[in-house]
Enzyme design. Sequence first.
Site: not given
Ligand code: COA
Length: 258
Positions: A67, A116, A136
């Site tokens: 999300a 999910e 989460e």
């Molecule tokens: N919500 C909002 N933005 C998200 C996102 C999310 N769930 N997942 C990734 N993004 C965005 C990042 O903020 C980033 O945006 P920016 O370029 O404006 O800073 C972009 O997507 C790329 O992600 P980034 O984190 O830079 O890539 P990465 O390769 O370093 O890491 C992940 C990849 C998937 C490990 C990391 O993005 C992550 O942990 N995401 C969240 C996962 C999560 O907790 N999901 C559950 C949500 S309830």
Amino acid sequence: MKNYINLLTDIQNNILYLTINREEKLNALNKDTLAEIHDCLIAVLNNDLIKGIIITGKGEKAFVAGADIKEFSDFNEEQGKNLAKEGQTKVFDLIANCKKPVIAAINGFALGGGLELAMACHIRIASQNAKLGLPEVSLGLIPGYGGTQRLTELVGKGKAFEMILTADMVSAEEAAKIGLINHTVVSTDLLPQATAMMEKILSRSPEAIAAALKAINAFNHSQSGYDAEIQAFGNCFSSQNFKEGVTAFLEKRKPKFY
Ligand code: COA
């Protein structure tokens, strides 16, 4: 099918290919995307030309990375509950209860709401580079789109506790081993394999397929588990650690929980 901003749709041989199209945000599910998925699902239910759906994410990196964290970062308890409830009713349950078969083609990260979404689909096929998890708790939250229920159903309580409490991701290979996904394939085979499976399903009687979906979904289904998840998810929004978790994510640092 109408044009969407955050979705790509393509109908071929009675199969709708539904691609989440926010590649720069790793296809994170914001409010608009969820509303578009809902709209698209309603259109599918009323379109006799579409007999099955394959859901995937745009690009090679992510299916859906969850999300949209930014969007709910300042939510209170009530808004948190509504977020989960509305998402479950309008998108995740609609997919799970769809009378047409839905396959998730997982092309990369499937995290939080992304996993999910995949778990709400009837069958999951993932490319070998996929990573799956419900992280989460590292944000001070729990899964809110049915993850506590559907993960437990798929992999059993022991593995569900481990995945949700540690927030660890599993590889596609491990996910196949524990029953979280049906198959893992090389990435170039992902859509062909999902298509081949869907074509096989669509060669069977549509009434029998719809009946089987309904009957399998009735297996041990307890609405109270989903309702408990919504309550518990909402409650997390009042904690100091939720603020710390989401702020840390947005500031690209590790959270310091109390
Ligand atoms: N919500 C909002 N933005 C998200 C996102 C999310 N769930 N997942 C990734 N993004 C965005 C990042 O903020 C980033 O945006 P920016 O370029 O404006 O800073 C972009 O997507 C790329 O992600 P980034 O984190 O830079 O890539 P990465 O390769 O370093 O890491 C992940 C990849 C998937 C490990 C990391 O993005 C992550 O942990 N995401 C969240 C996962 C999560 O907790 N999901 C559950 C949500 S309830």
